[in-house]
Design an enzyme around this catalytic site. Structure first.
Site, PDB file in Angstrom:
ATOM      1  N   CYS A 177      -6.632   2.901   4.308  1.00 39.73           N
ATOM      2  CA  CYS A 177      -7.254   4.448   4.168  1.00 39.73           C
ATOM      3  C   CYS A 177      -7.028   5.420   5.158  1.00 39.73           C
ATOM      4  O   CYS A 177      -6.415   6.196   4.636  1.00 39.73           O
ATOM      5  CB  CYS A 177      -8.333   3.765   3.178  1.00 39.73           C
ATOM      6  SG  CYS A 177      -9.932   3.789   4.446  1.00 39.73           S
ATOM      7  N   GLU A 219     -14.862   5.176  -3.063  1.00 42.39           N
ATOM      8  CA  GLU A 219     -13.993   5.063  -1.572  1.00 42.39           C
ATOM      9  C   GLU A 219     -12.605   4.976  -1.716  1.00 42.39           C
ATOM     10  O   GLU A 219     -11.802   4.614  -1.576  1.00 42.39           O
ATOM     11  CB  GLU A 219     -14.568   4.666  -0.049  1.00 42.39           C
ATOM     12  CG  GLU A 219     -16.119   4.717   0.824  1.00 42.39           C
ATOM     13  CD  GLU A 219     -15.983   6.300   1.120  1.00 42.39           C
ATOM     14  OE1 GLU A 219     -14.942   6.715   1.590  1.00 42.39           O
ATOM     15  OE2 GLU A 219     -16.825   6.175   1.201  1.00 42.39           O
ATOM     16  N   ASN A 266      -6.552  -4.176   0.670  1.00 42.08           N
ATOM     17  CA  ASN A 266      -6.270  -4.369   2.422  1.00 42.08           C
ATOM     18  C   ASN A 266      -7.572  -4.892   2.726  1.00 42.08           C
ATOM     19  O   ASN A 266      -7.105  -5.259   4.562  1.00 42.08           O
ATOM     20  CB  ASN A 266      -5.572  -2.709   2.796  1.00 42.08           C
ATOM     21  CG  ASN A 266      -7.015  -1.998   2.430  1.00 42.08           C
ATOM     22  OD1 ASN A 266      -8.008  -1.868   1.841  1.00 42.08           O
ATOM     23  ND2 ASN A 266      -6.856  -1.043   2.833  1.00 42.08           N
TER      24      ASN A 266
HETATM   25  P1  NAP Z   1      -7.089  -0.398  -6.301  1.00 43.36           P
HETATM   26  O1  NAP Z   1      -5.369  -0.119  -7.294  1.00 43.36           O
HETATM   27  O2  NAP Z   1      -7.532   1.032  -6.890  1.00 43.36           O
HETATM   28  O3  NAP Z   1      -7.239  -1.222  -6.472  1.00 43.36           O
HETATM   29  C1  NAP Z   1      -8.938  -1.655  -6.145  1.00 43.36           C
HETATM   30  C2  NAP Z   1      -9.618  -2.223  -6.933  1.00 43.36           C
HETATM   31  O4  NAP Z   1     -10.090  -1.603  -8.145  1.00 43.36           O
HETATM   32  C3  NAP Z   1      -8.936  -4.007  -6.776  1.00 43.36           C
HETATM   33  O5  NAP Z   1     -10.022  -5.352  -6.469  1.00 43.36           O
HETATM   34  C4  NAP Z   1      -8.267  -3.746  -7.994  1.00 43.36           C
HETATM   35  O6  NAP Z   1      -8.348  -4.698  -9.218  1.00 43.36           O
HETATM   36  C5  NAP Z   1      -9.507  -2.929  -8.962  1.00 43.36           C
HETATM   37  N1  NAP Z   1      -9.089  -2.203  -9.900  1.00 43.36           N
HETATM   38  C6  NAP Z   1      -8.249  -1.921 -10.741  1.00 43.36           C
HETATM   39  N2  NAP Z   1      -8.293  -1.721 -11.605  1.00 43.36           N
HETATM   40  C7  NAP Z   1      -9.188  -1.403 -12.119  1.00 43.36           C
HETATM   41  C8  NAP Z   1     -10.055  -1.163 -13.321  1.00 43.36           C
HETATM   42  N3  NAP Z   1      -9.485  -0.453 -14.436  1.00 43.36           N
HETATM   43  N4  NAP Z   1     -11.572  -1.192 -13.449  1.00 43.36           N
HETATM   44  C9  NAP Z   1     -12.114  -1.886 -12.658  1.00 43.36           C
HETATM   45  N5  NAP Z   1     -11.657  -2.264 -11.166  1.00 43.36           N
HETATM   46  C10 NAP Z   1      -9.860  -2.165 -10.967  1.00 43.36           C
HETATM   47  O7  NAP Z   1      -6.316   0.250  -4.445  1.00 43.36           O
HETATM   48  P2  NAP Z   1      -5.284  -1.214  -3.526  1.00 43.36           P
HETATM   49  O8  NAP Z   1      -4.471  -0.957  -4.217  1.00 43.36           O
HETATM   50  O9  NAP Z   1      -6.390  -2.642  -4.203  1.00 43.36           O
HETATM   51  O10 NAP Z   1      -5.834  -0.464  -2.307  1.00 43.36           O
HETATM   52  C11 NAP Z   1      -5.469   0.687  -1.528  1.00 43.36           C
HETATM   53  C12 NAP Z   1      -5.721   1.679  -2.735  1.00 43.36           C
HETATM   54  O11 NAP Z   1      -7.603   2.011  -1.776  1.00 43.36           O
HETATM   55  C13 NAP Z   1      -5.168   3.215  -1.066  1.00 43.36           C
HETATM   56  O12 NAP Z   1      -5.181   4.533  -2.149  1.00 43.36           O
HETATM   57  C14 NAP Z   1      -6.481   3.725   0.387  1.00 43.36           C
HETATM   58  O13 NAP Z   1      -5.922   4.442   0.380  1.00 43.36           O
HETATM   59  C15 NAP Z   1      -7.366   2.975  -0.616  1.00 43.36           C
HETATM   60  N6  NAP Z   1      -8.185   2.350   0.471  1.00 43.36           N
HETATM   61  C16 NAP Z   1      -9.521   3.490   0.459  1.00 43.36           C
HETATM   62  C17 NAP Z   1     -10.728   3.429   1.736  1.00 43.36           C
HETATM   63  C18 NAP Z   1     -11.843   4.339   2.112  1.00 43.36           C
HETATM   64  O14 NAP Z   1     -12.363   2.957   2.357  1.00 43.36           O
HETATM   65  N7  NAP Z   1     -11.915   5.437   1.792  1.00 43.36           N
HETATM   66  C19 NAP Z   1     -10.683   2.023   2.165  1.00 43.36           C
HETATM   67  C20 NAP Z   1      -9.128   0.928   1.837  1.00 43.36           C
HETATM   68  C21 NAP Z   1      -8.558   1.180   0.671  1.00 43.36           C
HETATM   69  P3  NAP Z   1      -7.225  -5.211  -8.489  1.00 43.36           P
HETATM   70  O15 NAP Z   1      -6.487  -6.336  -7.848  1.00 43.36           O
HETATM   71  O16 NAP Z   1      -7.855  -7.325  -9.833  1.00 43.36           O
HETATM   72  O17 NAP Z   1      -6.330  -4.827  -9.769  1.00 43.36           O
END
Ligand code: NAP
Length: 496
Positions: free
Chosen positions: A298, A264, A169
């Site tokens: 988030c 995070e 995002n």
């Molecule tokens: P996600 O599915 O957890 O993916 C985040 C990152 O992890 C991506 O770069 C993804 O790569 C990578 N990834 C996936 N599987 C992995 C593995 N086994 N090992 C290491 N890395 C891996 O999250 P998202 O859908 O991108 O983002 C949405 C989530 O992020 C929501 O839950 C949101 O609340 C959270 N978020 C939190 C914050 C905060 O600061 N607290 C800020 C923004 C978003 P790929 O894309 O290649 O799968």
């Protein structure tokens, strides 16, 4: 335009290259990963599917580059970061174009993300010069039983190789919020961008390349997280992981070795509305907090907990504003744009269907076309509905009616998340008491939750994270304390 002009080196044929040893390279895998445009649902870009051998090489180069980078004067590190920030801002248009196509971010917000990222890099350079330029001096005779025979000097030293994994995002902003503190503190950095958002991130990395950072200091490997993620996060060459994303972070924290982690993760930010709240202010903040970037933040407002006595009026005000939200293409700068993927849209639809079956009041008709979901306010949501607890990451917002502030606090604290929350009231004493009682990393009083400004501390409790972000905290997190103790042969006191 993306992949042209100064960015021409990043693209070969129709596949974007990965970045290692100061060069743009094709993977020996011969495979690529498709990035689907959320609006058209067709392949927009392709990136390299990097191999484990390529990851190994990147880690080796990162280790070597870090050793000489740590010997580079602090002012020089800052100078290069300022340069990268300026280049990034100069090229905001092509990078924003990638954000629009890859993650359907509304055009204006996409530009804002790039500019904010440049500002974050510059601020980090300045903050680093200040906080890394000083340490502590301690004397031994303040601890019982000691004479002044020992002088202790403390300083902050780099950790080594930082692995940065941002989410889709904010693929640019949440990458630089890891890159800049890592570099100013004397670390090297390996970036694994989210697949949706990878091309925006590669363009951002090219700005660092143009700024002239040493070879191997920054690398960017692409590929699906599900395929190369474990290899990266469990790699023995990694000295620290800074991750932002969903539940994947919980799995990573269980697998990672004995290294510092900055996690995070997700949130279910509650918005508690008391009887004396300014309902126009609340409605405006619910719209901004709940629906900007189609709820894919988030810190989006993810559940409204409103006192029954003002609930009808608030719901009417929010409904009127929802009706004015524009729905459509990110290129047209619509308020509501398609969610990132079909699986994401299906997940949101599952939450909506569950709420329907269990009797929630639909303030608008549920409407979906491909990945585009029209904004939806669900009133009279009850705790037995999934939407009361789960993070939709889409433009669907539940309203739960409460009869006391305690009921609202209880719902907030019963969540496994604890990122942010907000409370609306004109009574500052009540606001403070509620803020203290809410088990979240941050509470906003009379405003929607927000991650910025980027120098504020930002952290989640429970499943929302480990450690704290924000410029200063991230720099500190990416360093270790080193002490040198000078032992004197006899006690020595300065007379003054
Ligand atoms: P996600 O599915 O957890 O993916 C985040 C990152 O992890 C991506 O770069 C993804 O790569 C990578 N990834 C996936 N599987 C992995 C593995 N086994 N090992 C290491 N890395 C891996 O999250 P998202 O859908 O991108 O983002 C949405 C989530 O992020 C929501 O839950 C949101 O609340 C959270 N978020 C939190 C914050 C905060 O600061 N607290 C800020 C923004 C978003 P790929 O894309 O290649 O799968």
């Amino acid at each position: 335009m993306a992949g042209t002009g100064v960015f021409a080196d990043v693209l070969e044929g129709d596949v974007y290259k990965y970045y290692a040893d100061g060069e743009w390279k094709k993977s020996s895998s011969g495979k690529s990963v498709a990035i689907i445009n959320p609006m058209t649902r067709k392949t927009q870009y392709k990136v390299q599917a990097c191999t484990q051998e390529e990851v190994n090489k990147v880690m080796e180069s990162a280790k070597t580059a870090q050793k000489s980078w740590a010997k580079t004067p602090l002012w020089k590190r800052a100078e290069l970061l300022h340069k990268a920030a300026a280049i990034l801002k100069e090229h905001k248009a092509p990078i924003a174009e990638c954000l629009v196509k890859e993650i359907a971010k509304p055009a204006k917000d996409a530009v804002t993300e790039v500019v904010r990222s440049g500002d974050l890099v510059s601020y980090t350079a300045e903050e680093g010069v200040r906080i890394l330029g000083e340490g502590k001096f301690l004397v031994s005779d303040s601890f019982p039983g000691n004479q002044r025979t020992k002088y202790c000097l403390t300083s902050k030293i780099p950790l080594g190789v930082i692995l940065a994994i941002p989410p889709f995002n904010y693929p640019v902003n949440l990458a630089v919020s890891k890159i800049a503190p890592a570099l100013i503190a004397g670390n090297s950095l390996v970036l694994k961008p989210p697949t949706q958002g990878a091309v925006s991130a590669l363009h951002m990395v090219h700005c660092f390349h143009l700024a002239g950072f040493p070879k191997g200091l920054i690398s960017c490997v692409t590929g699906k997280g599900s395929e190369i993620g474990d290899f990266l996060t469990m790699h023995p060459g990694v000295n620290c992981i800074s991750f932002t994303g969903g539940d994947t972070g919980i799995a990573i924290s269980k697998k990672a070795g004995m290294i510092p982690l900055q996690m995070e993760l997700g949130g279910k930010d509650a918005c508690i509305v008391l009887e004396d709240a300014d309902l126009d202010l609340v409605a405006a903040n619910i719209i901004k907090g709940g629906f900007s970037y189609s709820g894919q933040r988030c810190t989006a407002v993810k559940v409204v907990l409103v006192m029954e006595s003002v609930a009808d009026l608030l719901v009417e005000k929010v409904k009127a504003k929802v009706a004015k939200l524009t729905v459509g293409a990110p290129e047209d700068d619509c308020d509501i744009t398609p969610v990132v993927s079909e699986s994401s849209a299906n997940f949101i639809e599952g939450l909506v269907k569950d709420a329907k079956e269990k009797g929630a009041t639909f303030c608008q008709e549920y409407k979906r076309d491909g990945n585009l979901i029209w904004p939806l306010l669900l009133d009279n949501v009850r705790p037995d509905m999934r939407i009361a607890w789960e993070e939709p990451f889409g433009p669907v917002l539940p309203v739960i009616r409460i009869n006391s502030a305690e009921e609202g606090i209880h719902h907030c604290n019963a969540s496994n998340f604890g990122l942010q929350g907000c409370v609306f009231t004109k009574d500052v004493n009540k606001a403070i008491l509620i803020s203290d009682a809410m088990e979240t990393g941050t509470v906003q009083i009379n405003s929607a939750p927000a991650r910025g400004p980027d120098h504020f501390p930002f952290q989640g409790l429970k499943d929302s994270g480990i450690g704290s972000q924000g410029v200063t905290n991230s720099i500190n997190m990416m360093t270790k304390i080193k002490t040198t103790v000078i032992n004197l042969p006899t006690p020595s006191y300065t007379m003054g």
